[in-house]
Design a protein around this motif. Sequence first.
Motif, PDB file in Angstrom:
ATOM      1  N   GLY A  65       4.352  -0.292 -10.001  1.00  0.00           N
ATOM      2  CA  GLY A  65       4.633   1.137  -9.970  1.00  0.00           C
ATOM      3  C   GLY A  65       4.046   1.806  -8.743  1.00  0.00           C
ATOM      4  O   GLY A  65       3.490   1.168  -7.848  1.00  0.00           O
ATOM      5  N   SER A  66       4.150   3.127  -8.720  1.00  0.00           N
ATOM      6  CA  SER A  66       3.610   3.921  -7.608  1.00  0.00           C
ATOM      7  C   SER A  66       2.102   3.761  -7.532  1.00  0.00           C
ATOM      8  O   SER A  66       1.423   3.681  -8.558  1.00  0.00           O
ATOM      9  N   PRO A  67       1.538   3.739  -6.322  1.00  0.00           N
ATOM     10  CA  PRO A  67       0.078   3.654  -6.195  1.00  0.00           C
ATOM     11  C   PRO A  67      -0.631   4.965  -6.502  1.00  0.00           C
ATOM     12  O   PRO A  67      -1.858   4.990  -6.605  1.00  0.00           O
ATOM     13  N   VAL A  68       0.125   6.049  -6.663  1.00  0.00           N
ATOM     14  CA  VAL A  68      -0.478   7.365  -6.903  1.00  0.00           C
ATOM     15  C   VAL A  68       0.294   8.102  -7.994  1.00  0.00           C
ATOM     16  O   VAL A  68       1.473   7.848  -8.226  1.00  0.00           O
ATOM     17  N   PRO A  69      -0.351   9.046  -8.674  1.00  0.00           N
ATOM     18  CA  PRO A  69       0.345   9.906  -9.633  1.00  0.00           C
ATOM     19  C   PRO A  69       1.392  10.788  -8.951  1.00  0.00           C
ATOM     20  O   PRO A  69       1.480  10.834  -7.714  1.00  0.00           O
ATOM     21  N   LEU A  70       2.158  11.513  -9.762  1.00  0.00           N
ATOM     22  CA  LEU A  70       3.232  12.348  -9.218  1.00  0.00           C
ATOM     23  C   LEU A  70       2.700  13.416  -8.277  1.00  0.00           C
ATOM     24  O   LEU A  70       3.308  13.702  -7.239  1.00  0.00           O
ATOM     25  N   VAL A  71       1.573  14.051  -8.623  1.00  0.00           N
ATOM     26  CA  VAL A  71       1.043  15.170  -7.840  1.00  0.00           C
ATOM     27  C   VAL A  71      -0.416  14.950  -7.467  1.00  0.00           C
ATOM     28  O   VAL A  71      -0.792  15.105  -6.301  1.00  0.00           O
ATOM     29  N   ALA A  72      -1.231  14.603  -8.428  1.00  0.00           N
ATOM     30  CA  ALA A  72      -2.680  14.523  -8.225  1.00  0.00           C
ATOM     31  C   ALA A  72      -3.061  13.289  -7.416  1.00  0.00           C
ATOM     32  O   ALA A  72      -2.292  12.334  -7.292  1.00  0.00           O
ATOM     33  N   GLU A  73      -4.278  13.317  -6.881  1.00  0.00           N
ATOM     34  CA  GLU A  73      -4.839  12.112  -6.288  1.00  0.00           C
ATOM     35  C   GLU A  73      -5.221  11.151  -7.411  1.00  0.00           C
ATOM     36  O   GLU A  73      -5.619  11.565  -8.502  1.00  0.00           O
ATOM     37  N   LEU A  74      -5.123   9.868  -7.135  1.00  0.00           N
ATOM     38  CA  LEU A  74      -5.460   8.874  -8.157  1.00  0.00           C
ATOM     39  C   LEU A  74      -6.955   8.864  -8.425  1.00  0.00           C
ATOM     40  O   LEU A  74      -7.770   8.861  -7.502  1.00  0.00           O
ATOM     41  N   MET A  75      -7.312   8.864  -9.705  1.00  0.00           N
ATOM     42  CA  MET A  75      -8.696   8.581 -10.089  1.00  0.00           C
ATOM     43  C   MET A  75      -8.684   7.323 -10.941  1.00  0.00           C
ATOM     44  O   MET A  75      -7.752   7.101 -11.724  1.00  0.00           O
ATOM     45  N   THR A  76      -9.673   6.467 -10.748  1.00  0.00           N
ATOM     46  CA  THR A  76      -9.778   5.219 -11.486  1.00  0.00           C
ATOM     47  C   THR A  76     -11.117   5.186 -12.229  1.00  0.00           C
ATOM     48  O   THR A  76     -11.961   6.048 -12.027  1.00  0.00           O
ATOM     49  N   THR A  77     -11.285   4.196 -13.077  1.00  0.00           N
ATOM     50  CA  THR A  77     -12.474   4.184 -13.930  1.00  0.00           C
ATOM     51  C   THR A  77     -13.093   2.793 -14.030  1.00  0.00           C
ATOM     52  O   THR A  77     -13.205   2.210 -15.100  1.00  0.00           O
ATOM     53  N   GLU A  78     -13.501   2.282 -12.881  1.00  0.00           N
ATOM     54  CA  GLU A  78     -14.147   0.970 -12.854  1.00  0.00           C
ATOM     55  C   GLU A  78     -15.467   0.957 -13.628  1.00  0.00           C
ATOM     56  O   GLU A  78     -15.907  -0.114 -14.071  1.00  0.00           O
ATOM     57  N   ASP A  79     -16.087   2.122 -13.804  1.00  0.00           N
ATOM     58  CA  ASP A  79     -17.322   2.149 -14.590  1.00  0.00           C
ATOM     59  C   ASP A  79     -17.076   1.793 -16.045  1.00  0.00           C
ATOM     60  O   ASP A  79     -17.944   1.266 -16.725  1.00  0.00           O
ATOM     61  N   THR A  80     -15.865   2.045 -16.523  1.00  0.00           N
ATOM     62  CA  THR A  80     -15.497   1.714 -17.900  1.00  0.00           C
ATOM     63  C   THR A  80     -14.951   0.303 -18.019  1.00  0.00           C
ATOM     64  O   THR A  80     -15.209  -0.386 -19.018  1.00  0.00           O
ATOM     65  N   HIS A  81     -14.189  -0.144 -17.019  1.00  0.00           N
ATOM     66  CA  HIS A  81     -13.452  -1.401 -17.131  1.00  0.00           C
ATOM     67  C   HIS A  81     -13.896  -2.482 -16.158  1.00  0.00           C
ATOM     68  O   HIS A  81     -13.359  -3.593 -16.201  1.00  0.00           O
ATOM     69  N   GLY A  82     -14.857  -2.194 -15.309  1.00  0.00           N
ATOM     70  CA  GLY A  82     -15.310  -3.185 -14.358  1.00  0.00           C
ATOM     71  C   GLY A  82     -14.579  -3.083 -13.039  1.00  0.00           C
ATOM     72  O   GLY A  82     -13.491  -2.501 -12.957  1.00  0.00           O
ATOM     73  N   PRO A  83     -15.132  -3.657 -11.971  1.00  0.00           N
ATOM     74  CA  PRO A  83     -14.544  -3.506 -10.636  1.00  0.00           C
ATOM     75  C   PRO A  83     -13.131  -4.055 -10.520  1.00  0.00           C
ATOM     76  O   PRO A  83     -12.350  -3.581  -9.690  1.00  0.00           O
ATOM     77  N   LEU A  84     -12.800  -5.043 -11.356  1.00  0.00           N
ATOM     78  CA  LEU A  84     -11.439  -5.598 -11.331  1.00  0.00           C
ATOM     79  C   LEU A  84     -10.666  -5.253 -12.592  1.00  0.00           C
ATOM     80  O   LEU A  84      -9.603  -5.835 -12.862  1.00  0.00           O
TER      81      LEU A  84
END
Length: 356
Positions: A65-84
């Motif tokens: 899929g797209s590397p970014v959301p429709l409008v917002a900048e992407l935020m990720t949550t490696e603190d919850t799921h780990g670096p990978l």
Amino acid sequence: MIRMFLDCDTGIDDSVALLYLLARRDADVVGIASTAGNVPVDVVTANNLAWLELCGRTDVPVHVGSPVPLVAELMTTEDTHGPLGVGYAELPVATAGPSTTDAADAWIEAAATHPGELIGVVTGPLTSLATAIRRDPALPGRLARLVIMGGAFHVHGNTTPTSEWNIAVDPEAAAEVFAACGSEGVGAPIVCPLDLTESVALTPDHLVRLAAAAGSEPVECPDPTDEPGLRSVADNEVIRHLVDALRFYLEFHHAHDEGYLAHLHDPFAVMVALAPDIVETVPARVDVELVGRLTRGMTVADERSMTGEPNARIATSTDVEAVLDDLIETIGGFAKSVAQSGNPGIVTGGGIDPVH
């Protein structure tokens, strides 16, 4: 055979959801959309390909899929799921690559190939599905059923005080999907919100039962007194990676004073997609706040039709113990068969009784 299309941002609980779906003998997974969310889209794609190859299911296409959301900048949550995205697990790198068809077109093609049959389930942000609907507004009407893991209606959010992660990552996409589901001839999606999914909590005892069901040795029981990051030595490869992933999730919840447990939001949504009778629902008109300074990403449920007719069914209750029992039996049997044959395992069970 149930035709399934999974849209996910894999993710620890997405990983469990994918394994459960692969284990169900009555499910034909026609495609997987990788959507940016828990981790960037390239990492999501790598995780999906790795799990499929580990389970001998390279026949299932993975779409980027797209590397970014429709409008917002992407935020990720490696603190919850780990670096990978898969906690402490180090999945073997897949030798196969993704499909050349992108995630949005894959949604469209799957629905066109299986009109009135395809069940779609989204366990990540709704970016790919919203993009597909932009390209083909008739898409929702060709689905047999749509299940969405997302939202928080009568509980606090887990990303902001008012928003749940999948919606918060791409509120515009969520708003567009719910708006599309309000049109005539389109079935209302089942929404699995935090209100219910946070009650589906895996504990170390469940992991013990899962390893035993897989015939994996040694049977390990993660404990909050363990050294953080302790690695599994299970002889069953699927169980070993799953324990390593889930240990990270247990530690995360424990560090945030939620208990030494893991909320299985996404596997629950997949189970509902396969068997909607396992939940009770209430109809509602669902929309997403897009402009509030403190409430952006908030899901609003109008259960009294003050703003329009219902466009969703919100899951409100289930038999949690039956859900966890089915999850353990199904994934355990699958992991055992994969280890024994080196090919995709097919379990003879799967499914739980409906909620009455």
